[in-house]
Structure formats: C-alpha cells, structure tokens
Write an enzyme that holds these catalytic residues in place. Structure first.
Site, PDB file in Angstrom:
ATOM      1  N   GLU A 207      11.502  51.360  49.006  1.00  0.00           N
ATOM      2  CA  GLU A 207      10.692  50.542  50.785  1.00  0.00           C
ATOM      3  C   GLU A 207      10.268  50.859  52.054  1.00  0.00           C
ATOM      4  OE1 GLU A 207      10.630  46.663  49.220  1.00  0.00           O
ATOM      5  OE2 GLU A 207      11.771  46.883  47.796  1.00  0.00           O
TER       6      GLU A 207
ATOM      7  N   GLY B  35      16.441  46.197  40.467  1.00  0.00           N
ATOM      8  CA  GLY B  35      17.657  46.902  40.655  1.00  0.00           C
ATOM      9  C   GLY B  35      16.790  48.498  41.076  1.00  0.00           C
ATOM     10  N   LYS B  36      15.635  48.164  41.675  1.00  0.00           N
ATOM     11  CA  LYS B  36      15.535  49.299  42.434  1.00  0.00           C
ATOM     12  C   LYS B  36      16.455  50.052  43.269  1.00  0.00           C
ATOM     13  CE  LYS B  36      11.666  47.275  44.203  1.00  0.00           C
ATOM     14  NZ  LYS B  36      12.049  45.711  42.932  1.00  0.00           N
TER      15      LYS B  36
HETATM   16  N1  LIG Z   1      26.504  45.337  46.336  1.00  0.00           N
HETATM   17  C1  LIG Z   1      26.214  44.545  46.101  1.00  0.00           C
HETATM   18  N2  LIG Z   1      26.921  43.396  45.420  1.00  0.00           N
HETATM   19  C2  LIG Z   1      26.166  42.808  44.062  1.00  0.00           C
HETATM   20  N3  LIG Z   1      25.262  42.659  43.812  1.00  0.00           N
HETATM   21  C3  LIG Z   1      24.195  43.448  44.110  1.00  0.00           C
HETATM   22  C4  LIG Z   1      25.204  44.351  45.217  1.00  0.00           C
HETATM   23  N4  LIG Z   1      23.777  44.707  45.475  1.00  0.00           N
HETATM   24  C5  LIG Z   1      22.434  44.192  44.737  1.00  0.00           C
HETATM   25  N5  LIG Z   1      23.423  43.594  43.819  1.00  0.00           N
HETATM   26  C6  LIG Z   1      22.323  42.196  43.352  1.00  0.00           C
HETATM   27  O1  LIG Z   1      22.169  43.355  42.365  1.00  0.00           O
HETATM   28  C7  LIG Z   1      20.559  43.890  41.757  1.00  0.00           C
HETATM   29  C8  LIG Z   1      19.591  44.549  41.774  1.00  0.00           C
HETATM   30  O2  LIG Z   1      19.496  44.980  43.193  1.00  0.00           O
HETATM   31  P1  LIG Z   1      18.527  45.928  43.701  1.00  0.00           P
HETATM   32  O3  LIG Z   1      18.926  46.749  43.303  1.00  0.00           O
HETATM   33  O4  LIG Z   1      18.986  45.842  45.086  1.00  0.00           O
HETATM   34  O5  LIG Z   1      17.418  45.429  43.846  1.00  0.00           O
HETATM   35  P2  LIG Z   1      15.761  45.806  44.177  1.00  0.00           P
HETATM   36  O6  LIG Z   1      15.805  46.991  44.896  1.00  0.00           O
HETATM   37  O7  LIG Z   1      14.997  46.189  42.636  1.00  0.00           O
HETATM   38  O8  LIG Z   1      15.544  44.779  45.074  1.00  0.00           O
HETATM   39  C9  LIG Z   1      20.195  42.295  42.521  1.00  0.00           C
HETATM   40  O9  LIG Z   1      20.377  40.965  41.862  1.00  0.00           O
HETATM   41  C10 LIG Z   1      20.916  42.464  43.477  1.00  0.00           C
HETATM   42  O10 LIG Z   1      20.894  41.050  43.836  1.00  0.00           O
HETATM   43 MG   LIG Z   2      15.897  46.979  47.147  1.00  0.00          MG
END
Ligand SMILES: Nc1ncnc2c1ncn2[C@@H]1O[C@H](COP(=O)(O)OP(=O)(O)O)[C@@H](O)[C@H]1O
Ligand SMILES: [Mg+2]
Length: 568
Positions: free
Chosen positions: A489, A364-365
């Site tokens: 990142e 969730g970052k």
């Molecule tokens: N637009 C979206 N719709 C549905 N799920 C999402 C979306 N963006 C991210 N996710 C999900 O939410 C979770 C957190 O994502 P993200 O914040 O990108 O994580 P991180 O940046 O820490 O890798 C992940 O499991 C991802 O699959």
């Molecule tokens: Mg990310």
C-alpha cells in the site's frame, strides 16, 4: 532458580582470570581474619609478647588495605561480566527472528540488555569468591575448634541450622516483597510511557481527567508496595540482632559450661567466641547472597530465555545465482501463534511481471510480503524460487533481492539522506540521490528544507507526514534498484497529485522487474499482469483484472466500491 544460572554461565566466556584473582584475594583475606582470634585470645589471657602485638597490627593493616583492593577487583570483574552478557544479548537481538519481537516489547528488551545484565553480573562476580571463601572459612574454623575441643565444633554445627533457616525464611519473604514492588514499578513505568506517547489522542478525546485518575491509582499502588517492603527492612535489624543475641548466649552458656568442667581454658573460650562470631558473619554473607540471587531470579530467567531463543539461520546451502525465476507459494499455511492467517494457499508470482494482491483488510496481504522476505516462516508448505525452496538460500543474499516499501514506512531517526541510502553497500552520488528523490516526488519538499537532504526526520520519522515518509521509503526503493519490488500500500497515504507523479515513476521502476504490490488503487490493479484475490486466509481467485472480474463477486463489489470512492 539455580538452573537458569548454570545455563547462563555456559553461554559466554566468563573472565575466569579475574574471578580466580578475586577468589584468591578473598581467601587470603579470610585467612588473615582467621589469624586474629588466636592472637587476641593470647593477648586477652595475658600473653603480651612483641610477636603477638606485631602480628595483630600487621593483620589489621593488611586487611584494611585488602578490603579496598578486593572491592576494586570485584567491580572490575562484574563490569567484565556485564560487557560480555550485553554484547551477547545485543548480538542475539539483532539475529533473532521478528517473531520474538511480537511477544517481547522494545521497552522490555531495553531493560533486559541494561538492567538485567548488571544484576546477573553482580551475582556471578560475588557468588564464586564468596562460596569458595565460605567453604574454606567454615572448614578452617571447624578444624581449629575441633583441635581445641571436639564439642566446640559439634556445638557450632548443631546451632547453624537455626541461623540458616531463619535467613532463608527472611530471604524468601524479602524476595516476595521485592518482586511485588518491582512489578508495581514496572506497571507504573509502562503506564506512564504508554500514556505519554498518546497525549494528543487523550486530549482530543478530552480524557485528561480519567487518565489523571488512572495515573494516580498506579502511583498509589507503587506507594503501597513500597510501604509493605519497608516492613522487611524494619524486621531486618531486630532479626539479625536477635540471631546474634541467641548466638552469643549459646556461646557464653556453652563455653562457661565447658570452662567450669575444666575441658577448655579461658583462652580457648575467647578464641571460640571470636571464631563463632566470624563464622556467623560468613553465614550472614550467605544470607545476603541468597537474597540477591533470589532477587535476580527474574532477570536470570528472562536472559536465559533470550539467549536460548532460536536465531535466524543466515548461512545456508546456496547463493542466489539466477534471479530470473518465478516465485511460488506451494500449499503454504501460516499462523501468528494460534491465529491462522494463510490456510493452504498456492499461487505463482511470475518473473518480470506485476502481481497485485488485493482483498479485505486483515486478509494476510502484508503477511505474504513478510513471508517472501523470510521474516516469518510458514507453518506448513513452502515458497519456491524456480524449483528451489527459498529456505535453501543464504539469508543475506535472499533478502538482498528485494526492495520493500512497508505499509507504515517507518524511518530511522537521522537525516533524510541517511534514510534514503540506508542499507546500500555502495557509494551513492549526489545526482543519483536527487534522481531518486525526484522519482519519488519528494525532491520539492527536500529543497524547501533549510538543511536539504540533511534535514532530520525526527524519531521514527515523526517530523514528516505519513505521505512524506512513504515517499522517502519509495526513494529508497528507487535507489536500491533490486530485482524484486515489494510495495505494501505504498501509495496509500499520498495525495492525489503526488500519487500520479509517483505512479508514473513507479511504472518505469516496475518495468521488467518482478513486483508484488498490495494496493487499493484501481489504476495499479487494472494494469497488473496478475491479480491475487485474498479472502479469509484463502486465495479466492487469480488472473487478470478481466478474468477475476468475471469470476468473483467479491472482486466486483470491491471494484465497484473503489469506483465510487474515486468518483465521489
Ligand atoms: N505480528 C503479528 N502478530 C500477530 N498477529 C498479526 C501480526 N501481524 C498481523 N497479524 C494479524 O494477521 C492478520 C493478517 O494481517 P496482515 O497480513 O497485516 O493483513 P492485511 O495486510 O491484509 O491487512 C490480521 O488479522 C492481523 O491482525
Ligand atoms: Mg497490510
């Protein structure tokens, strides 16, 4: 199916003048047409006066001229409706929350703006004039026939349901097959457009054969659907002929019966015959319209959905006056649809300091950075700026606070220059541009290009490498010079050398600003004023590097892992 239409009608101002004109012309045309049977009946029964002849000739000539004008005005009207709906949709697409784009794919958006609108405008521009014309024509004919003999008009009314029911059944069937072929076509298009972007992937997995077969299957399915559909075309002609045949039989038998009874004259019977023909012509138009409306049903409900979707709320209570405040996540919970990502998290992002967010991928970052910019809104809890919930600030002024370097740094198709200055209101001098590029360590690359800053980056930046795209995005952040820096990142796809160079410049940039960085880079993390360790939707620990190191086993593993990878 009517509800979507009615809802849509009130979403934009329709060209009522043109619709009215079209309706009036249509009525005039029908009136002229209705004069004809009376004349012809007279001619047929031997009344050949010059008024009758002139009448017939004038009516025919004027109708011929009319038909062109009506079609022309019809086109104009439908284009005018088109443009209104397209602008409306485009406007809304720009102002819709990102959430919308998580569920509807870009391809579909394109077809909504382009294809769906023209289907709808065709129906709207045709519907009103045709409906009004039909009601008018029906009443007129019923009245004339009634005046001849009430039984004629009663017979007509009794026979109509047969016709209407047949047309509706056919319309439904036609619609079903149409929808089926449309779906197959959409399936095929989607398959092709998805596959063609992934050609390199397919080739590197040596999957050409399998994909070729999948493609053939899709093509075959569409072919079969078309074959099924052609059956409806085949039935169309005999069906219409049959209905007409029945109609004629009805008129002849019924008419002859009345004539032999002596209740009507032959002249009236001829007029009756022609009026009935015209009446069924109108019913047929209704049938065509019914099919058209049915077919555009999907388009209508999709557009209705789009124009009724909530928009982002730009105008709010406050401007941002004082920038020098802390940000705070206050018992914030967030989910993408059903997928819970942040679960009741609370932490502070102090003003003027560097906060690093670390944690396993998918934790969730990136979502935190999206929430900060109000690209998404929390399900529960809030984000505070000082003491004020951020939802109180005008959205433009709020988002204007941030420079954001996204994780995958997508670019626009355009030149490097356009991409670096994107979103800046002010004029940018050449030396500023050079300085920003230099800070982002991309100047060398730019100077190698024949067109320098005007070198095109390709669609989505595809002619640049990931690292180069990222550095263009970083140059943009340097130029934007905002109070808040959000780096997701941002150094991840840089090689060691550029990373060092960019890092040095970045440290200067972050100096005295609030920076939130998502990083897997020990040098950044260690220098951060505060670390937020995120794990499975919860904040595991916050504090300085040393503090978190002491407290969290997960963090110790993480650091150890980073140490190993950097050394190895
Ligand atoms: N637009 C979206 N719709 C549905 N799920 C999402 C979306 N963006 C991210 N996710 C999900 O939410 C979770 C957190 O994502 P993200 O914040 O990108 O994580 P991180 O940046 O820490 O890798 C992940 O499991 C991802 O699959
Ligand atoms: Mg990310």
């Amino acid at each position: 199916m009517w509800r979507s239409y009615i809802r849509l009608l009130f979403k934009t101002r329709l060209p009522w003048f043109w619709l009215g004109l079209l309706t009036a012309l249509n009525i005039a045309d029908i009136t002229l047409g209705l004069l004809l049977p009376a004349y012809t009946a007279q001619v047929a029964s031997g009344v050949i006066t010059s008024t009758v002849i002139t009448g017939v000739v004038v009516v025919i000539v004027v109708r011929v001229l009319f038909s062109g004008i009506i079609r022309y005005i019809g086109k104009i009207t439908s284009y005018k409706i088109d443009i209104r709906y397209r602008k409306l949709i485009w406007n809304r697409l720009m102002r819709s929350p990102i959430k919308l784009y998580d569920t509807v794919k870009p391809n579909e958006m394109v077809s909504r703006t382009v294809n769906d609108t023209s289907q709808i405008s065709a129906v709207i521009s045709g519907l009103l004039p045709a409906l009004v014309g039909m009601v008018y024509g029906t009443v007129y004919i019923a009245k004339v026939l009634y005046d001849y003999d009430w039984r004629l008009s009663a017979g007509l009314v009794l026979y109509s349901p047969v016709y209407v029911i047949a047309i509706i059944f056919y319309g439904k069937w036609n619609y079903r097959t149409h929808k089926y072929t449309q779906n197959r076509l959409a399936g095929l298009t989607q398959f092709l457009s998805e596959l063609l972007v992934s050609i390199p992937l397919i080739k590197s997995f040596a999957n050409e054969k399998k994909e070729t077969n999948r493609g053939k299957d899709n093509i075959q399915l569409y072919y079969k659907a078309n074959m099924k559909r052609s059956l409806t075309t085949w039935v169309n002609t005999p069906l219409t002929s049959l209905l007409n045949l029945f109609m004629e039989l009805f008129v002849i038998i019924f008419g002859i019966y009345l004539v032999t009874q002596g209740t009507i004259t032959l002249q009236i019977w001829i007029a009756f015959f022609m009026y009935v023909g015209m009446y069924f012509g109108m019913l047929e138009t209704f049938g065509v319209m019914y099919t058209q409306i049915k077919q555009s049903q999907g388009a209508t409900s999709r557009i209705a959905h789009l124009v009724e979707n909530d928009l982002e709320q730009y105008h709010r209570e406050q401007e941002v006056h004082n920038n020098q405040l802390d940000l705070e996540f206050d018992h914030l919970t967030f989910a993408y649809g059903d997928k819970l990502v942040l679960d009741d998290v609370s932490f502070k992002i102090p003003y003027g300091q560097v906060t690093a967010i670390v944690g396993p991928s998918g934790g969730g970052k990136s979502t935190i950075l999206s929430l900060l910019q109000q690209l998404y809104h929390p399900n529960d809890g809030q984000i505070l700026f000082g003491d004020t919930p951020v939802e109180k600030f005008h959205l433009d002024s709020w988002r204007g606070l941030f420079s954001y370097v996204a994780q995958d740094s997508p670019l626009f198709a355009g030149s490097i220059r356009e991409n670096i200055v994107y979103g800046l209101e002010r004029e940018v001098t050449e030396s500023e541009l050079v300085q920003a590029a230099e800070n982002a360590n991309i100047l060398g690359f730019i100077n190698e290009q024949p067109e320098k800053f005007d070198a095109p980056v390709g669609e989505g930046g595809s002619s640049l490498s990931g690292g180069q795209r990222q550095r263009v995005a970083i140059a943009r952040a340097f130029l934007r010079n905002s109070d808040f820096l959000l780096l997701d990142e941002a150094m991840a796809s840089l090689d060691v050398q550029s990373e060092k160079a960019v890092q040095a410049a970045m440290n200067v940039l972050m100096e005295g600003r609030t920076a939130v960085v998502v990083a897997h880079d020990l040098s950044i993390i260690r220098n951060a004023d505060q670390i937020i360790l995120l794990n499975e939707g919860k904040v595991e620990t916050t504090g300085s590097h040393e503090e978190v190191l002491k407290e969290s086993e997960l963090y110790r593993q993480f650091v150890e892992f980073l140490n190993n990878t950097t050394e190895g």
